[in-house]
Design a protein around this motif. Structure first.
Motif, PDB file in Angstrom:
ATOM      1  N   LEU A   1      41.548 -15.351  -5.387  1.00  0.00           N
ATOM      2  CA  LEU A   1      42.438 -14.602  -4.490  1.00  0.00           C
ATOM      3  C   LEU A   1      43.818 -14.426  -5.109  1.00  0.00           C
ATOM      4  O   LEU A   1      44.409 -13.333  -5.058  1.00  0.00           O
ATOM      5  CB  LEU A   1      42.541 -15.320  -3.147  1.00  0.00           C
ATOM      6  CG  LEU A   1      41.310 -15.260  -2.239  1.00  0.00           C
ATOM      7  CD1 LEU A   1      41.433 -16.277  -1.104  1.00  0.00           C
ATOM      8  CD2 LEU A   1      41.123 -13.863  -1.671  1.00  0.00           C
ATOM      9  N   LEU A   2      44.337 -15.475  -5.712  1.00  0.00           N
ATOM     10  CA  LEU A   2      45.650 -15.397  -6.340  1.00  0.00           C
ATOM     11  C   LEU A   2      45.630 -14.439  -7.527  1.00  0.00           C
ATOM     12  O   LEU A   2      46.565 -13.637  -7.721  1.00  0.00           O
ATOM     13  CB  LEU A   2      46.094 -16.786  -6.796  1.00  0.00           C
ATOM     14  CG  LEU A   2      46.472 -17.778  -5.704  1.00  0.00           C
ATOM     15  CD1 LEU A   2      46.596 -19.183  -6.284  1.00  0.00           C
ATOM     16  CD2 LEU A   2      47.776 -17.374  -5.027  1.00  0.00           C
ATOM     17  N   THR A   3      44.590 -14.501  -8.333  1.00  0.00           N
ATOM     18  CA  THR A   3      44.509 -13.649  -9.519  1.00  0.00           C
ATOM     19  C   THR A   3      44.553 -12.179  -9.145  1.00  0.00           C
ATOM     20  O   THR A   3      45.234 -11.371  -9.794  1.00  0.00           O
ATOM     21  CB  THR A   3      43.215 -13.966 -10.294  1.00  0.00           C
ATOM     22  OG1 THR A   3      43.250 -15.332 -10.721  1.00  0.00           O
ATOM     23  CG2 THR A   3      43.072 -13.059 -11.505  1.00  0.00           C
ATOM     24  N   VAL A   4      43.859 -11.823  -8.079  1.00  0.00           N
ATOM     25  CA  VAL A   4      43.792 -10.421  -7.666  1.00  0.00           C
ATOM     26  C   VAL A   4      45.059  -9.982  -6.938  1.00  0.00           C
ATOM     27  O   VAL A   4      45.576  -8.877  -7.170  1.00  0.00           O
ATOM     28  CB  VAL A   4      42.556 -10.194  -6.770  1.00  0.00           C
ATOM     29  CG1 VAL A   4      42.570  -8.792  -6.171  1.00  0.00           C
ATOM     30  CG2 VAL A   4      41.279 -10.406  -7.575  1.00  0.00           C
ATOM     31  N   GLN A   5      45.591 -10.846  -6.065  1.00  0.00           N
ATOM     32  CA  GLN A   5      46.667 -10.410  -5.174  1.00  0.00           C
ATOM     33  C   GLN A   5      48.057 -10.873  -5.596  1.00  0.00           C
ATOM     34  O   GLN A   5      49.052 -10.174  -5.342  1.00  0.00           O
ATOM     35  CB  GLN A   5      46.368 -10.881  -3.752  1.00  0.00           C
ATOM     36  CG  GLN A   5      45.061 -10.315  -3.210  1.00  0.00           C
ATOM     37  CD  GLN A   5      44.820 -10.668  -1.756  1.00  0.00           C
ATOM     38  OE1 GLN A   5      45.752 -10.735  -0.944  1.00  0.00           O
ATOM     39  NE2 GLN A   5      43.566 -10.899  -1.397  1.00  0.00           N
TER      40      GLN A   5
ATOM     41  N   PRO B   1      49.133 -12.272  -9.021  1.00  0.00           N
ATOM     42  CA  PRO B   1      48.888 -12.751 -10.386  1.00  0.00           C
ATOM     43  C   PRO B   1      50.047 -13.549 -10.971  1.00  0.00           C
ATOM     44  O   PRO B   1      49.840 -14.332 -11.904  1.00  0.00           O
ATOM     45  CB  PRO B   1      48.641 -11.449 -11.165  1.00  0.00           C
ATOM     46  CG  PRO B   1      49.241 -10.357 -10.328  1.00  0.00           C
ATOM     47  CD  PRO B   1      49.073 -10.800  -8.911  1.00  0.00           C
ATOM     48  N   GLN B   2      51.253 -13.379 -10.431  1.00  0.00           N
ATOM     49  CA  GLN B   2      52.395 -14.135 -10.950  1.00  0.00           C
ATOM     50  C   GLN B   2      52.237 -15.636 -10.722  1.00  0.00           C
ATOM     51  O   GLN B   2      52.907 -16.441 -11.371  1.00  0.00           O
ATOM     52  CB  GLN B   2      53.697 -13.643 -10.317  1.00  0.00           C
ATOM     53  CG  GLN B   2      53.890 -13.963  -8.840  1.00  0.00           C
ATOM     54  CD  GLN B   2      53.304 -12.914  -7.911  1.00  0.00           C
ATOM     55  OE1 GLN B   2      52.335 -12.242  -8.251  1.00  0.00           O
ATOM     56  NE2 GLN B   2      53.901 -12.769  -6.728  1.00  0.00           N
ATOM     57  N   TRP B   3      51.348 -16.021  -9.794  1.00  0.00           N
ATOM     58  CA  TRP B   3      51.141 -17.439  -9.496  1.00  0.00           C
ATOM     59  C   TRP B   3      49.741 -17.929  -9.894  1.00  0.00           C
ATOM     60  O   TRP B   3      49.419 -19.096  -9.684  1.00  0.00           O
ATOM     61  CB  TRP B   3      51.327 -17.685  -7.992  1.00  0.00           C
ATOM     62  CG  TRP B   3      52.720 -17.419  -7.506  1.00  0.00           C
ATOM     63  CD1 TRP B   3      53.884 -17.697  -8.168  1.00  0.00           C
ATOM     64  CD2 TRP B   3      53.108 -16.837  -6.262  1.00  0.00           C
ATOM     65  NE1 TRP B   3      54.974 -17.335  -7.413  1.00  0.00           N
ATOM     66  CE2 TRP B   3      54.527 -16.796  -6.225  1.00  0.00           C
ATOM     67  CE3 TRP B   3      52.403 -16.353  -5.157  1.00  0.00           C
ATOM     68  CZ2 TRP B   3      55.240 -16.282  -5.150  1.00  0.00           C
ATOM     69  CZ3 TRP B   3      53.110 -15.837  -4.075  1.00  0.00           C
ATOM     70  CH2 TRP B   3      54.515 -15.799  -4.073  1.00  0.00           C
ATOM     71  N   ALA B   4      48.947 -17.052 -10.446  1.00  0.00           N
ATOM     72  CA  ALA B   4      47.530 -17.369 -10.645  1.00  0.00           C
ATOM     73  C   ALA B   4      47.293 -18.485 -11.652  1.00  0.00           C
ATOM     74  O   ALA B   4      46.252 -19.144 -11.613  1.00  0.00           O
ATOM     75  CB  ALA B   4      46.773 -16.114 -11.085  1.00  0.00           C
ATOM     76  N   ASP B   5      48.220 -18.707 -12.572  1.00  0.00           N
ATOM     77  CA  ASP B   5      48.014 -19.722 -13.597  1.00  0.00           C
ATOM     78  C   ASP B   5      48.662 -21.064 -13.266  1.00  0.00           C
ATOM     79  O   ASP B   5      48.593 -22.004 -14.068  1.00  0.00           O
ATOM     80  CB  ASP B   5      48.556 -19.221 -14.949  1.00  0.00           C
ATOM     81  CG  ASP B   5      47.762 -18.034 -15.477  1.00  0.00           C
ATOM     82  OD1 ASP B   5      46.539 -17.979 -15.201  1.00  0.00           O
ATOM     83  OD2 ASP B   5      48.361 -17.176 -16.141  1.00  0.00           O
TER      84      ASP B   5
ATOM     85  N   TRP C   1      45.620 -14.788   4.794  1.00  0.00           N
ATOM     86  CA  TRP C   1      45.995 -16.143   4.383  1.00  0.00           C
ATOM     87  C   TRP C   1      47.445 -16.107   3.901  1.00  0.00           C
ATOM     88  O   TRP C   1      48.052 -15.048   3.840  1.00  0.00           O
ATOM     89  CB  TRP C   1      45.059 -16.676   3.292  1.00  0.00           C
ATOM     90  CG  TRP C   1      44.849 -15.737   2.141  1.00  0.00           C
ATOM     91  CD1 TRP C   1      44.049 -14.625   2.108  1.00  0.00           C
ATOM     92  CD2 TRP C   1      45.476 -15.799   0.854  1.00  0.00           C
ATOM     93  NE1 TRP C   1      44.129 -13.993   0.883  1.00  0.00           N
ATOM     94  CE2 TRP C   1      44.987 -14.695   0.091  1.00  0.00           C
ATOM     95  CE3 TRP C   1      46.378 -16.665   0.262  1.00  0.00           C
ATOM     96  CZ2 TRP C   1      45.391 -14.453  -1.219  1.00  0.00           C
ATOM     97  CZ3 TRP C   1      46.778 -16.440  -1.059  1.00  0.00           C
ATOM     98  CH2 TRP C   1      46.283 -15.341  -1.778  1.00  0.00           C
ATOM     99  N   SER C   2      48.001 -17.258   3.601  1.00  0.00           N
ATOM    100  CA  SER C   2      49.447 -17.320   3.345  1.00  0.00           C
ATOM    101  C   SER C   2      49.795 -18.147   2.117  1.00  0.00           C
ATOM    102  O   SER C   2      49.107 -19.125   1.784  1.00  0.00           O
ATOM    103  CB  SER C   2      50.177 -17.935   4.546  1.00  0.00           C
ATOM    104  OG  SER C   2      50.075 -17.123   5.692  1.00  0.00           O
ATOM    105  N   VAL C   3      50.902 -17.770   1.511  1.00  0.00           N
ATOM    106  CA  VAL C   3      51.571 -18.601   0.511  1.00  0.00           C
ATOM    107  C   VAL C   3      52.904 -19.051   1.117  1.00  0.00           C
ATOM    108  O   VAL C   3      53.642 -18.238   1.689  1.00  0.00           O
ATOM    109  CB  VAL C   3      51.829 -17.826  -0.802  1.00  0.00           C
ATOM    110  CG1 VAL C   3      52.550 -18.721  -1.812  1.00  0.00           C
ATOM    111  CG2 VAL C   3      50.521 -17.313  -1.389  1.00  0.00           C
ATOM    112  N   TYR C   4      53.173 -20.347   1.010  1.00  0.00           N
ATOM    113  CA  TYR C   4      54.375 -20.946   1.595  1.00  0.00           C
ATOM    114  C   TYR C   4      55.189 -21.665   0.531  1.00  0.00           C
ATOM    115  O   TYR C   4      54.670 -22.037  -0.529  1.00  0.00           O
ATOM    116  CB  TYR C   4      53.997 -22.000   2.656  1.00  0.00           C
ATOM    117  CG  TYR C   4      53.336 -21.449   3.883  1.00  0.00           C
ATOM    118  CD1 TYR C   4      54.063 -21.211   5.039  1.00  0.00           C
ATOM    119  CD2 TYR C   4      51.972 -21.173   3.900  1.00  0.00           C
ATOM    120  CE1 TYR C   4      53.455 -20.709   6.176  1.00  0.00           C
ATOM    121  CE2 TYR C   4      51.364 -20.666   5.028  1.00  0.00           C
ATOM    122  CZ  TYR C   4      52.099 -20.435   6.161  1.00  0.00           C
ATOM    123  OH  TYR C   4      51.506 -19.936   7.285  1.00  0.00           O
TER     124      TYR C   4
END
Length: 306
Positions: free
Chosen positions: A14-18, A20-24, A95-98
């Motif tokens: 989900l992070l990689t697709v939406q 990507p700045q946080w995916a790694d 879903w959320s990022v906090y």
């Protein structure tokens, strides 16, 4: 969640697709996720939270809409939503990022000063209920109907349809004084309803949603049950967190009348009935011990104050 495994692989996709700045960034589940949401720590400064069931999905938009408006007016740090994720990769809900908040989960034993804790928590409750509630959400399914009137038939924690069978099941176990427990419940039902305009409530001020640093309350998290309703539900920590001296300071500071206090005891009681077939207690036997202690605190308070 039925049919979908919420794990680091899914969250990473989900992070990689939406985002990507946080995916790694490093990603790992928190030690104790709640029953409503799965939570993961993302790097040092972020967290990801995903509803487990469809009826909790409305919590995402509610927190993103209201927390930025409420936070500046509150005396304790609160959850800071940063981004809303969309359904995808086989996951069906928003879903959320906090922002990650440092601190330890609050415990009664770790309080440096119980009276100070009672006053700090009262300050938070008072500030929250003092904020203009115009347009705020009432009790509904996605906030678990928190803050409904006692005796309301909607499917809240304190609904008669939930509490009565639990009382009957506990009576069969012989683990509690069921007559005393029933007396507290009946008193809550008989207490006059909240007669003022509804106010903002957090809805779930359990210890798992309170953080502390150096023995003092520092933050309140998880506003999924946020609503505009009867404030009695937010007084539950009086018995489920604070020791007696902190409880007395808390009650005085929130200026709870007898009716509100009786209703609050009803909410605390409803959440402290460890019946054998409840998944919440089956998953962690330590919760049974904690619930029985909370129940005894409620009963003792009722004996003292009626």
């Amino acid at each position: 969640m039925d049919g979908v495994l919420i794990d680091t692989t899914l969250v990473r996709r989900l992070l990689t697709v939406q985002f990507p700045q946080w995916a790694d960034l490093p990603l790992a589940p928190v030690p104790q996720s709640g029953m409503d949401n799965a939570t993961f720590r993302l790097g040092d400064e972020l967290s990801v939270r995903l509803p487990r069931y469809a009826h909790w999905a409305g919590q995402v938009a509610r927190e993103h809409r209201w927390l930025p408006r409420l936070a500046p007016q509150l005396p304790l740090t609160v959850s800071e939503p940063l981004e809303i994720g969309e359904p995808g990769e086989g996951y069906p809900y928003p879903w959320s990022v906090y922002r990650w908040l440092d601190g330890e989960t609050a415990t009664t034993e770790a309080l440096a000063d119980p009276v100070r804790a009672g006053l700090d928590l009262a300050g938070f409750v008072n500030a929250l209920k003092g904020i203009d509630a115009t347009g705020g959400p009432g009790p509904e399914q996605s906030n678990a109907f928190r803050g409904v009137p006692m005796g309301d038939p909607r499917d809240s924690l304190a609904a008669e349809a939930r509490v009565r069978p639990k009382l009957e099941a506990l009576a069969r176990t012989g683990t509690v004084d069921i007559d005393a427990v029933t007396e507290v419940w009946e008193a809550a039902l008989a207490a006059p309803a909240w007669h003022k305009p509804p106010v903002w409530i957090h809805g779930d001020l359990a210890t798992g949603n309170l953080l502390m640093r150096d023995g003092r309350l520092s933050a309140v998290i998880d506003f999924g049950t946020l609503a505009v309703a009867d404030p009695a539900v937010d007084l539950q920590p009086a018995w489920m967190f604070l020791p007696p001296q902190g409880r007395d300071a808390f009650r005085e500071a929130v200026d709870a009348d007898d009716a509100t206090w009786a209703r609050a005891r009803g909410w605390a009681l409803a959440g402290s009935l460890p019946v054998p077939d409840d998944p919440f207690f089956q998953q962690n036997p330590a919760r049974v011990t904690a619930a029985l202690d909370h129940l005894e605190q409620v009963l003792e308070d009722h004996r003292r104050h009626g």
